[in-house]
Design an enzyme around this catalytic site. Structure first.
Site, PDB file in Angstrom:
ATOM      1  CG  ASP A  48       1.799   3.016  14.952  1.00 28.86           C
ATOM      2  OD1 ASP A  48       1.592   1.932  15.520  1.00 28.86           O
ATOM      3  OD2 ASP A  48       1.817   3.150  13.706  1.00 28.86           O
ATOM      4  CE1 TYR A  53       3.234   2.617   8.157  1.00 32.84           C
ATOM      5  CE2 TYR A  53       3.579   3.649  10.288  1.00 32.84           C
ATOM      6  CZ  TYR A  53       2.805   2.880   9.440  1.00 32.84           C
ATOM      7  OH  TYR A  53       1.610   2.393   9.882  1.00 32.84           O
ATOM      8  CG  HIS A 115       2.471  -3.274   8.709  1.00 32.90           C
ATOM      9  ND1 HIS A 115       3.373  -2.300   8.374  1.00 32.90           N
ATOM     10  CD2 HIS A 115       1.278  -2.641   8.752  1.00 32.90           C
ATOM     11  CE1 HIS A 115       2.765  -1.135   8.223  1.00 32.90           C
ATOM     12  NE2 HIS A 115       1.489  -1.327   8.438  1.00 32.90           N
ATOM     13  CG  LEU A 197      -9.299  11.869  12.393  1.00 33.43           C
ATOM     14  CD1 LEU A 197      -8.396  13.096  12.401  1.00 33.43           C
ATOM     15  CD2 LEU A 197     -10.532  12.117  13.246  1.00 33.43           C
ATOM     16  CB  ILE A 235      -2.262   5.939  16.161  1.00 28.31           C
ATOM     17  CG1 ILE A 235      -2.857   4.824  15.276  1.00 28.31           C
ATOM     18  CG2 ILE A 235      -1.777   5.357  17.475  1.00 28.31           C
ATOM     19  CD1 ILE A 235      -1.841   3.803  14.817  1.00 28.31           C
ATOM     20  NE  ARG A 243      -6.734  19.333  12.487  1.00 26.60           N
ATOM     21  CZ  ARG A 243      -7.122  19.236  11.218  1.00 26.60           C
ATOM     22  NH1 ARG A 243      -6.990  18.092  10.590  1.00 26.60           N
ATOM     23  NH2 ARG A 243      -7.641  20.264  10.594  1.00 26.60           N
TER      24      ARG A 243
END
Length: 286
Positions: A48, A53, A115, A197, A235, A243
């Site tokens: 993604d 970004y 977005h 997370l 994602i 990790r």
């Protein structure tokens, strides 16, 4: 584990997507290229990115080198990008999409998203219509949105007659957006969680830790398994191989109903809730 062990979700256009992918927000340069190559080696196939970004070029290079090396084929990959709100509207969407496609060195995108709705700009319906037009030209497989909420989704569907295949939103234990997910379910829209997370904050939660200890897994694996158990795509981002491996292994974790209920109970508790920008307000009047 390999790529085949990751559960798939089916879109309302009958295409499929791996439920687990690698988010690349704030991953740049060599960190990104190395992480993507390691992720592919581990079995990741879903990646993604977004114009915002500023890493599409590096991602494209990593994917191209992996395909050239025979590590993966284009058909095995699922690549998502997104158009930023400064390219909403006719004429601008096409330019942003072409730039993304060129930087990614791809012939098509598996999924292209708006977005943010940017309600103050009032162009998200027109923007989605343009994305649908690009889809009709064969260079986008599926179309969706990110950070939309019920009212904007309702207007989008009513005015375009097209139901997005997916809505990518902030979502994590303690903020699972049940009302929005119920609306998604009623329309056949896949829910995808960014920041699943919660910047790591949720990993120290006593309830999550207790479930992790019970199953002898990590708190991060508990969270990702919990969300995937609900059919939510995740994602998570990481640049560390251990990790990446840990997150990928979450696809094989099975939680019981007691575990699910424990984590469900975090919704609405003090200290939980939205951690990032509210799409009803962001980015405001520009």
């Amino acid at each position: 584990m390999d790529a085949m062990s990751v559960p798939q979700t089916t879109f309302n256009d009958d295409r499929e997507m791996p439920l687990l992918g690698l988010g690349t927000y704030k991953l740049r340069g060599e960190d990104l290229t190395r992480s993507v190559r390691e992720a592919i080696d581990l079995g990741y196939r879903h990646f993604d990115t977004a114009t915002l970004y500023e890493n599409e070029e590096e991602l494209g290079q990593a994917l191209a080198s992996a395909m050239k090396a025979g590590d993966v084929t284009r058909d095995e990959l699922f690549i998502t990008s997104k158009v930023w709100h400064d390219h909403h509207g006719k004429g601008k969407v096409d330019q942003a999409f072409r730039e993304s496609l060129d930087k990614l060195q791809l012939d098509y995108l598996d999924l292209y998203l708006i977005h943010w709705p940017w309600p103050q700009g009032g162009l998200y319906v027109e923007t989605f219509e343009e994305i649908a037009r690009l889809q009709g030209m064969g260079q986008i497989a599926s179309i969706g949105v990110a950070n939309f909420y019920e009212e904007t989704l309702q207007e989008l569907i009513a005015k375009t007659g097209i139901v997005p295949v997916l809505n990518q939103v902030e979502l994590h234990p303690g903020f699972t957006q049940p009302e929005l997910r119920a609306f998604h379910d009623s329309q056949g829209i896949v829910t995808e969680a960014w920041s699943p997370l919660a910047r790591g904050v949720i990993l120290n939660n006593p309830e999550v830790v207790s479930v992790a200890e019970k199953h002898e897994i990590t708190p991060g694996q508990v969270v990702l398994a919990y969300l995937m158990e609900k059919g939510i795509s995740v994602i998570p981002k990481s640049s560390r191989r251990e990790r990446l491996e840990e997150n990928f292994a979450a696809a094989a974790v099975e939680l019981d109903q007691e575990d699910i209920a424990v984590i469900d109970s975090l919704d609405g508790k003090e200290g939980f809730g939205r951690m990032f920008k509210d799409p009803r307000e962001f980015p405001g009047t520009e």
